[in-house]
Design a protein around this motif. Structure first.
Motif, PDB file in Angstrom:
ATOM      1  N   GLU A 105       0.845  -1.098   0.151  1.00 29.67           N
ATOM      2  CA  GLU A 105       0.050   0.069   0.070  1.00 29.67           C
ATOM      3  C   GLU A 105       0.918   1.153   0.130  1.00 29.67           C
ATOM      4  N   HIS A 106       1.905   1.113   0.862  1.00 24.11           N
ATOM      5  CA  HIS A 106       2.705   2.413   1.316  1.00 24.11           C
ATOM      6  C   HIS A 106       3.938   2.581   0.336  1.00 24.11           C
ATOM      7  N   MET A 107       4.549   1.547   0.004  1.00 25.73           N
ATOM      8  CA  MET A 107       6.131   1.633  -0.286  1.00 25.73           C
ATOM      9  C   MET A 107       6.125   2.280  -1.614  1.00 25.73           C
ATOM     10  N   ARG A 108       5.308   2.164  -2.684  1.00 26.05           N
ATOM     11  CA  ARG A 108       5.474   2.684  -3.872  1.00 26.05           C
ATOM     12  C   ARG A 108       5.026   4.255  -4.055  1.00 26.05           C
ATOM     13  N   ASN A 109       4.635   4.919  -2.894  1.00 26.17           N
ATOM     14  CA  ASN A 109       4.242   6.114  -2.592  1.00 26.17           C
ATOM     15  C   ASN A 109       5.547   7.092  -2.178  1.00 26.17           C
ATOM     16  N   ALA A 110       6.395   6.004  -1.647  1.00 28.10           N
ATOM     17  CA  ALA A 110       7.468   6.493  -0.888  1.00 28.10           C
ATOM     18  C   ALA A 110       8.324   6.894  -2.083  1.00 28.10           C
ATOM     19  N   GLU A 111       9.122   8.072  -1.846  1.00 27.79           N
ATOM     20  CA  GLU A 111      10.116   8.387  -3.206  1.00 27.79           C
ATOM     21  C   GLU A 111      11.388   7.306  -3.312  1.00 27.79           C
ATOM     22  N   GLY A 112      11.378   6.749  -4.494  1.00 29.82           N
ATOM     23  CA  GLY A 112      12.206   5.649  -4.777  1.00 29.82           C
ATOM     24  C   GLY A 112      11.735   4.355  -4.293  1.00 29.82           C
ATOM     25  N   GLY A 113      10.725   4.294  -3.747  1.00 27.83           N
ATOM     26  CA  GLY A 113      10.233   3.142  -3.172  1.00 27.83           C
ATOM     27  C   GLY A 113      10.006   1.930  -3.976  1.00 27.83           C
ATOM     28  N   VAL A 114      10.552   0.761  -3.737  1.00 28.43           N
ATOM     29  CA  VAL A 114      10.116  -0.678  -4.634  1.00 28.43           C
ATOM     30  C   VAL A 114       9.335  -1.544  -3.616  1.00 28.43           C
ATOM     31  N   PHE A 115       8.355  -1.961  -4.028  1.00 29.28           N
ATOM     32  CA  PHE A 115       7.543  -3.106  -3.425  1.00 29.28           C
ATOM     33  C   PHE A 115       7.370  -4.108  -4.487  1.00 29.28           C
ATOM     34  N   ILE A 116       7.874  -5.368  -4.170  1.00 33.15           N
ATOM     35  CA  ILE A 116       7.663  -6.639  -5.110  1.00 33.15           C
ATOM     36  C   ILE A 116       7.110  -7.648  -4.195  1.00 33.15           C
ATOM     37  N   GLN A 117       5.842  -8.102  -4.683  1.00 29.98           N
ATOM     38  CA  GLN A 117       5.624  -9.527  -4.074  1.00 29.98           C
ATOM     39  C   GLN A 117       6.370 -10.389  -5.040  1.00 29.98           C
ATOM     40  N   SER A 118       7.476 -11.158  -4.402  1.00 29.06           N
ATOM     41  CA  SER A 118       8.029 -12.146  -5.248  1.00 29.06           C
ATOM     42  C   SER A 118       7.484 -13.344  -5.434  1.00 29.06           C
ATOM     43  N   GLU A 119       8.009 -14.144  -6.389  1.00 30.96           N
ATOM     44  CA  GLU A 119       7.329 -15.306  -6.532  1.00 30.96           C
ATOM     45  C   GLU A 119       7.480 -16.442  -5.598  1.00 30.96           C
ATOM     46  N   SER A 120       8.521 -16.212  -4.661  1.00 31.01           N
ATOM     47  CA  SER A 120       8.448 -17.284  -3.571  1.00 31.01           C
ATOM     48  C   SER A 120       9.435 -16.315  -2.404  1.00 31.01           C
ATOM     49  N   GLU A 121       9.645 -16.985  -1.402  1.00 31.94           N
ATOM     50  CA  GLU A 121      10.519 -16.526  -0.285  1.00 31.94           C
ATOM     51  C   GLU A 121      11.851 -16.271  -0.783  1.00 31.94           C
ATOM     52  N   ILE A 122      12.317 -17.267  -1.548  1.00 32.22           N
ATOM     53  CA  ILE A 122      13.777 -17.272  -1.875  1.00 32.22           C
ATOM     54  C   ILE A 122      13.975 -16.154  -2.792  1.00 32.22           C
ATOM     55  N   ALA A 123      13.296 -16.106  -3.944  1.00 30.61           N
ATOM     56  CA  ALA A 123      13.340 -14.940  -4.826  1.00 30.61           C
ATOM     57  C   ALA A 123      13.413 -13.617  -4.007  1.00 30.61           C
ATOM     58  N   ALA A 124      12.517 -13.402  -3.031  1.00 31.61           N
ATOM     59  CA  ALA A 124      12.513 -12.226  -2.022  1.00 31.61           C
ATOM     60  C   ALA A 124      13.940 -12.156  -1.509  1.00 31.61           C
ATOM     61  N   MET A 125      14.478 -13.106  -0.968  1.00 33.45           N
ATOM     62  CA  MET A 125      15.855 -13.097  -0.418  1.00 33.45           C
ATOM     63  C   MET A 125      16.918 -12.449  -1.164  1.00 33.45           C
ATOM     64  N   HIS A 126      16.801 -12.878  -2.415  1.00 34.45           N
ATOM     65  CA  HIS A 126      17.895 -12.631  -3.558  1.00 34.45           C
ATOM     66  C   HIS A 126      17.870 -11.465  -4.324  1.00 34.45           C
ATOM     67  N   MET A 127      16.246 -10.800  -4.142  1.00 39.77           N
ATOM     68  CA  MET A 127      16.234  -9.579  -4.655  1.00 39.77           C
ATOM     69  C   MET A 127      16.648  -8.453  -3.586  1.00 39.77           C
ATOM     70  N   ILE A 128      16.449  -8.690  -2.389  1.00 34.83           N
ATOM     71  CA  ILE A 128      16.743  -7.710  -1.344  1.00 34.83           C
ATOM     72  C   ILE A 128      18.308  -7.772  -1.449  1.00 34.83           C
ATOM     73  N   THR A 129      18.756  -8.884  -1.815  1.00 34.66           N
ATOM     74  CA  THR A 129      20.494  -8.799  -1.896  1.00 34.66           C
ATOM     75  C   THR A 129      20.767  -7.902  -2.844  1.00 34.66           C
ATOM     76  N   GLY A 130      20.310  -8.171  -3.994  1.00 33.67           N
ATOM     77  CA  GLY A 130      20.768  -6.998  -5.160  1.00 33.67           C
ATOM     78  C   GLY A 130      20.523  -5.629  -4.681  1.00 33.67           C
ATOM     79  N   ALA A 131      19.326  -5.221  -4.137  1.00 30.40           N
ATOM     80  CA  ALA A 131      18.985  -3.970  -3.830  1.00 30.40           C
ATOM     81  C   ALA A 131      19.921  -3.371  -2.991  1.00 30.40           C
ATOM     82  N   SER A 132      19.994  -4.229  -1.713  1.00 32.67           N
ATOM     83  CA  SER A 132      20.921  -3.819  -0.464  1.00 32.67           C
ATOM     84  C   SER A 132      22.337  -3.392  -1.287  1.00 32.67           C
ATOM     85  N   ALA A 133      22.941  -4.387  -2.205  1.00 28.98           N
ATOM     86  CA  ALA A 133      24.379  -4.235  -2.946  1.00 28.98           C
ATOM     87  C   ALA A 133      24.263  -2.862  -3.688  1.00 28.98           C
ATOM     88  N   ALA A 134      23.312  -2.586  -4.201  1.00 28.90           N
ATOM     89  CA  ALA A 134      22.678  -1.263  -4.939  1.00 28.90           C
ATOM     90  C   ALA A 134      22.810  -0.227  -4.058  1.00 28.90           C
TER      91      ALA A 134
END
Ligand SMILES: Cc1ncc(C[n+]2csc(CCOP(=O)(O)OP(=O)(O)O)c2C)c(N)n1
Ligand SMILES: Cc1ncc(C[n+]2csc(CCOP(=O)(O)OP(=O)(O)O)c2C)c(N)n1
Ligand code: SF4
Ligand code: SF4
Ligand code: SF4
Ligand code: SF4
Lengths: 180, 353, 274, 69, 353, 274, 69, 180
Positions: free
Chosen positions: B41-70
């Motif tokens: 509801e709220h992340m996409r309204n925050a500036e630069g905010g990204v919300f992704i409902q990932s295909e799985s818990e595993i994908a979510a894990m590696h998405m945040i890995t990439g985002a954290s590195a970025a």
């Protein structure tokens, strides 16, 4: 003061909203308060319920135990929860739907409010829960008439002015329905 | 400051966004759905905010890995079975030293279990359910106010120590509401050198957990171990309650600690047992020394967990035989009332002498 | 005065490839590095090497790189790209990585139309781990886990990644190519360039599937390996491309970037780059 | 067109692709082992090079540089 | 009986097939590939034998779950990162009480790590890296003979207690060869009632880990806990070496224990320190009492692990302050020589007095 | 004398469905139980319920059943079927279960041509967890995780499972059907029967995708929910089937069973059954 | 063709599918709450039933049994 | 007796087979023995190696340390491993390929066997490793000529008779190549 109340009924009878509005108004009256809803598969096509605890000091457990008040909006909830009420507690029943009677002689005071019918009469079946809250607040006096209604607004927020009036009327209806 | 009345799951979400979290990926699971939904509801309204409902818990894990590195402040959340699936990813985040916040709203286990509040994932959280030698910081909040505060701190510590931080709560903390206030979060203040944003004209950077040389890898392992010791020196948090004159100390965290407090109050009111509470707030590193120091004058400890006994190990390791340790466990989603627990404490206390 | 017309790409480090003789990874690395140089995007490109023989790709590419756990490249690249939408992000993957353990991440990144590029090295076998069956292994092909040859009812059929992904609306460009002749090598380079162009235009997911020899695990000489690619693999994996560019004009899709006003979010960082 | 190539013998891994593609057989097999343990190819000065760079295009290990007059 | 010379990975495979394992699913990962490859080669020749190279470690986990429920003796194997991915499945197997054998040929971690021998997954294996309250039986073989014997026993105990059993070895055990013999495996001897093979005309059966009612779930948790206590009573295995006259006890398992033995031999030869070895063979349940009993006459213990210190916790929990405990760790794939370790032991011993 | 022509299926237990009014799961359960009865395979059928609203399916089906972790049904069913090749094994899955977290297991079981059946309830939403976006959620559809409607570049496109799987050579039969009218209900029942027939003939992987209303999470009345299935979902998910039976005559494929000489392997067990 | 139906009112969840599909409006909405909390449908004896079983086919909760003479 | 030997060379020079055959024959001569190969990415397109330990009593660690013998089939392996040799150890070099010299004065005995060339002469480059084994066994005398050859058969198993002869001849060639 330290009380616990259970609100229970079908999904869609707005029982969570009843509990939340009570908790919210109690907060505004500077009480400690917790709100704990039923969640997950429990609610799937079944009954929803929530527990509100209000006290002058920190509250340990938000779950229902030794409950003082219970609001039953349908029969199943009455059967499910009536045994959680402490002796001397109060049960508020939506008597338009519940024909059965609680099996708790020790819960001497009981309140039957035909809130569904009253709501129909008002031409808006959706406000049955607010009518019930009127009766509930009148009887328990946990929070004042004003504070409750004030707390209600931000909750029902988005809706338009007219709605506020309807709720006001519904609440008063319930409030006045109970003599004493 | 004005009070809020929100569910624990929503509090974590709002606190994260206020703390500058701008990347959330997660997958639905009860009882943490409201957190993912709040982010939706709220992340996409925050500036630069990204919300992704990932295909799985595993994908979510590696998405945040990439985002954290970025360079984003990142969070993911799930509940017990989903957290098990994230273990490889958590191990990898720790190995790559990427700041990140992982929320586990525990439910009854093992296996599919149920969706009630439980504390059966303590070992997994504190011993690294993932492979290899690593530890993460683990917080065990017990009030809605703590949910708000610790969530914000989690992002700060994740940056400070370049490590994953886990918030270990349970279905009750996630679902219940309680008035609380939002304090002002810290601004981001630590080095951004590790972040990958393209090498520009400069030297290119690498983030990796693969270290083929055994000696280099060993050094990396010790580096992580040393880091954890520093954390243990600086970041330990705990609460004591009525311990001054206590004859018995109950050790509990999170929801269990709430109930314990209620029980102790009763015992004092009906002046039964004079008991106190020791509540670890950082579950890892565990407040070993702080707990041991109590064993100077007090010899009776009772550990209460909503599990068959996991934190019990840490208590035994802390007290190292300096005191007697009892245990009361309610695993699988059973939540006792303060009254019930009070009786348990009395019985335990009387049996002892 | 002689002028040099072919040399080591500018953005490959000096290290000697650890790849076997005739390994497709080597040529693929060279081509990618060339394109990055030609497009002048070295400073704003981030690569994601896989678990696989290319796990050490960061020893060769002179680019910012972050290793992905086995199969998770597309998820990790998603995290990078969504956070830095004006960067070029590619995930470099083998067939086991992309189509076996990582099929979910690959499929859903493609289905979401993540604006990233996947370089997919299809060598019909698990290289790094010593020649086990890959999803792309041919029927009857012998590998260390199909000693009697891949059996269709017991081990399943070769997975056709381009055919699987290209129908997805999120996929802007999918091309299958090979490395068995100078002409093919140049075609492959074009495909790689097209991939990056798709990202530039924010068209969505792009992938180049490169049929690539693994003489070591095929137990063939380099020459035979190339022959096998041309005569056997090509039959199962026809060369060719699928492009959806026209159906989704850049303008519409470029909104993807606007959704994350990056320059404002990381003021320091974009100037650093150009 | 005339050209010439330079072979970096330490990089060569003996795949012999260059030999196969060179139209003028300008490149021939070698028999000296390099530090990697491969016998790097060498140039046959007798044959000439037109600088097509086919060899370099095919060389996996970037062992060949190509120049044109 | 005639001797064999096979790699550890192959021994496990052959021993499993001899023990009646007829369903193997796994996914390649170094350093356990030879095990999967051995199964690929031989399983389909065994009557009723099934080999599947699954699409992932996770799929393998759930394939063996189905096969176990159907009544086959099942095994899967992997190495550290792959085992992390199996945690949800292991938790589920434990919850559903399905017999199964899981092999972890550990490598250097955390994260991608490297492929060298390491012991960094001890916590994960013994504390349940998965969610919820459960434990599995964990064997720590140290010789090729033990690999053969324990693999066979693993299937027997898995049946006997309806539980997952883990064989926790490392890259060195998996890769090395040593002469050994195959003993005769037990025939299958425990109840098959739980197996699902279609209800016939009878009552239909259910296998599940989902127990929504908190009280039932609590009971199920305690049932699993009691089961583990019975295992601890009946199945503890360990080895002592030169402990009779020892002034110092080294505690180590698996590869580390091999090296320790070599070191102790040297020390005796050059009659330096009189040291003995305590080697747990069942890592979970841990031989607590057996180790503690040693602390009667001996007060110095040195724990040696190829990790930053994980079994160390179990040793401290066992000795509960009755003795001094030192630690030497070589994490991340570093394998010391017996000579190096011998020096460490001497230094430690001399420093002490 | 009146005779009963419609009654509760023999192999449904007496329990009242916990499903919401008009939930497609209810009708699907009834149809499966009916077919199992008609084919006389109750004694040799094993079912695999998912994590999802159907997690309690074993409270209704009077069959041997084992729960699968979320998304893993096809892997678990593979284990069952390969061990007991003469049993009928079905995995019952929702759209999140099959196409999101479980896409790898579904895809590869299909690609291996596992001789199992998947009953796939596509209700365009996560039911059990309270109405989050599913892979099959329509563009612009509002769910609790797409409050502004599913956005194609941010959330991706609806996943078409039958279209995805039917090209695979391992798939013998794939059919999409619905439950919005008596006629459709009967068609669906035929598809379910065909699925089991495929297993009987050892043709390989079979799947029935059942478009199914979830009025609770769609926040619609039962009637509107059916209307939405017919008017909205059908557009994205056209009804129809894909059958490869003819291309793979039973005789060839029946070898699948012979590969595991079950009767000899479990002597006790097959007699127990018939 | 003549037939009749029996409605198990405790099972009915008020979806009203049966009402929508019955060609003879033999089934009508009810207003008694059952233990599940739904107002089960009832039979309108005035209208007759031809035993097509359309209602039963559509009933998610298997609340209707259909008989034929 | 307790010795360790390293065999090292390119992938494909059959170094693992050299070590395995030694270990196998030592086992048949009732020694304790361990065999430890290099594995995984290490071997990717690089050099393969293995360590064999042979002793009268149980062997603690199978990894190379204080190695007594080393067989180097190519130059890189010589450089990689020469420093693992104990003083007084022996290095066997494939002198057809290795032109360099070990930098270990203390390893006074060293054996250069042109086994690749010898193999070419035999018209079968693949048996270079067995020729080397011949020299190795001759010099070290760890196992007897006969036992080694007997142990060889099951290992090379599947191959046909003729192969056995070839191996026999190859082994003898190496065995005889070393005077004393
Ligand atoms: C979770 C996990 N499982 C397995 C592995 C082992 N592993 C590393 S690479 C690889 C597959 C390599 O094959 P492919 O993806 O085709 O790439 P290639 O080496 O052929 O280029 C595997 C199984 C791993 N590192 N992590
Ligand atoms: C590993 C794991 N992740 C998440 C969940 C929570 N969960 C249970 S069911 C479900 C999805 C339900 O949706 P769907 O598969 O579409 O089935 P439906 O309920 O709609 O029939 C989820 C996310 C879980 N049980 N396990
Ligand atoms: S094994 Fe195959 S893929 Fe790996 S480097 Fe060698 S040739 Fe290339
Ligand atoms: S192509 Fe390159 S590597 Fe191959 S032989 Fe020629 S120069 Fe050597
Ligand atoms: S939530 Fe939806 S899918 Fe679940 S029971 Fe209700 S209607 Fe059915
Ligand atoms: S179809 Fe069934 S559930 Fe729906 S109203 Fe009619 S009888 Fe009731």
């Amino acid at each position: 003061m330290a009380i616990k109340a259970i609100f229970s009924g079908f999904d869609g009878q707005g029982v969570l909203m009843m509990g939340y509005s009570l908790a919210h108004s109690a907060m505004n009256q500077d009480y400690h308060v917790t709100f704990f809803p039923s969640y997950g598969a429990e609610v799937r096509g079944g009954t929803a319920n929530c527990t509100v605890a209000i006290a002058e000091e920190k509250i340990a457990s938000p779950v229902a135990s030794e409950t003082d008040y219970m609001v039953a909006m349908n029969a199943p909830s009455l059967f499910t929860f009536q045994n959680k009420i402490t002796a001397g507690g109060v049960i508020f029943m939506n008597s338009s739907i519940i024909k059965a009677h609680p099996n708790r002689p020790d819960v001497d005071i009981r309140r039957a409010i035909p809130c569904s019918e009253l709501a129909e009469e008002m031409g808006n079946s959706r406000v049955a829960n607010i009518i019930m809250m009127g009766a509930f607040i009148k009887k328990t006096g946990i929070v004042t008439f004003e504070i409750y209604l004030k707390s209600l607004e931000p909750i029902l927020g988005s809706r338009k002015k007219s709605a506020a009036e309807i709720n006001h009327r519904a609440f008063s209806t319930g409030f006045d329905y109970l003599k004493n | 400051m004005n009070k809020f009345l929100m569910s624990g799951n929503n509090i974590i979400g709002e606190a994260a966004i206020r703390a500058g979290c701008r990347f959330y990926a997660g997958y639905p699971i009860t009882p943490q759905n409201e957190l993912a939904e709040y982010m939706a509801e709220h992340m996409r309204n925050a500036e630069g905010g990204v919300f992704i409902q990932s295909e799985s818990e595993i994908a979510a894990m590696h998405m945040i890995t990439g985002a954290s590195a970025a360079g984003a402040r990142v969070m993911t959340s799930s509940s017990s079975p989903g957290i098990s699936l994230k273990q490889e990813g958590i191990s990898s985040l720790a190995a790559c030293e990427l700041p990140s916040v992982i929320v586990n709203i525990m439910r009854g286990g093992p296996g599919m279990g149920n969706i009630r509040p439980a504390q059966g994932d303590y070992f997994q959280a504190t011993r690294g359910g993932g492979h290899g030698d690593y530890r993460t910081i683990v917080f065990g909040p017990a009030t809605c106010q703590e949910l708000a505060d610790l969530t914000m701190d989690a992002f700060d510590l994740a940056d400070k120590y370049r490590t994953p931080v886990m918030i270990l709560a349970d279905g009750m903390m996630g679902q219940m509401m309680e008035p609380f206030i939002f304090t002002k979060p810290q601004p981001r203040q630590y080095s951004e050198n590790f972040m990958l944003r393209g090498a520009g004209d400069g030297k290119s950077k690498i983030i990796r957990g693969l270290i083929l040389d055994a000696i280099d890898m060993e050094e990396h392992n010790w580096k992580l171990a040393r880091k954890h010791e520093v954390i243990a020196k600086n970041e330990i948090r705990y609460e004591t309650y009525q311990t001054e004159d206590a004859e018995l100390i109950v050790v509990a965290y999170g929801t269990a600690a709430r109930i314990a407090k209620g029980a102790l109050k009763r015992l004092r009111e009906h002046n039964k047992v004079k008991a106190g509470l020791f509540r670890p707030i950082t579950l890892c590193p565990f407040p070993e020394a702080q707990l041991r120091s109590l064993s100077g004058k007090i010899k009776d400890f009772l550990v209460f967990e909503m599990s068959t006994g996991q934190m019990l190990d840490d208590v035994r390791l802390s007290l190292q035989g300096y005191a007697d340790i009892g245990f009361h466990g309610r695993p699988g989603g059973a939540v006792p009332t303060p009254a019930e627990l009070a009786n348990v404490i009395v019985r335990y206390y009387e049996k002892k002498d | 005065m002689a002028k040099i017309i072919f040399q080591r790409p500018k953005y490959l480090k000096e290290n000697v490839f650890h790849y076997c003789p005739d390994c497709g990874h080597s040529i693929a690395h060279r081509l990618i590095a060339d394109v990055v140089d030609e497009m002048g995007i070295r400073g704003i490109t981030i690569g994601v090497p896989p678990a696989g023989c290319a796990v050490l790709a960061y020893n060769y590419f002179d680019l910012d790189m972050i290793e992905a756990q086995h199969g998770r490249g597309p998820a990790l690249a998603t995290g990078l790209k969504r956070t830095l939408p004006d960067r070029f992000v590619f995930s470099y993957q083998g067939d086991g990585d992309l189509a076996s353990i990582g099929i979910a991440e690959s499929f859903h990144a493609a289905n979401r139309g993540e604006n990233i590029t996947v370089f997919f090295i299809n060598n019909a076998v698990y290289g790094m781990t010593g020649g086990q069956m890959a999803p792309t292994t041919m029927l009857e092909q012998r590998t260390t886990t199909t000693p009697a040859g891949r059996h269709k009812t017991l081990d399943g059929y070769p997975v056709k990644v381009c055919e699987l992904l290209s129908p997805l609306q999120g996929v802007a460009y999918a091309q299958r190519c090979t490395l068995t002749s100078p002409a093919q090598v140049n075609k492959t380079k074009k495909a790689i360039r097209k991939d990056f162009q798709c990202q530039k235009d924010a068209l969505g997911f792009s992938i180049a599937e490169i049929l690539s020899p693994c003489p070591t695990n095929w137990k063939m000489s380099p020459a035979d390996a190339c022959k096998w690619v041309d005569e056997v693999m090509n039959k199962e994996f026809p060369l060719g491309g699928y492009s959806r560019t026209l159906r989704q004009p850049p303008k519409k899709r470029r909104r993807l970037c606007e959704l994350w006003p990056l320059k404002r979010y990381f003021p320091v960082l974009t100037d650093k780059v150009f | 067109m005339k050209g010439f190539i330079k072979i970096n013998k330490t990089l060569c891994k003996e795949s012999h692709f260059c030999i196969n593609v060179c139209p003028n057989s300008h490149i021939v097999a070698g028999n000296e082992y390099n530090t990697q343990g491969y016998r790097s190819v060498c140039i046959d000065e007798a044959k000439e090079c037109n600088g097509y760079a086919l060899c370099a295009t095919m060389c996996p290990d970037i062992a060949i540089e190509v120049y044109r007059e």
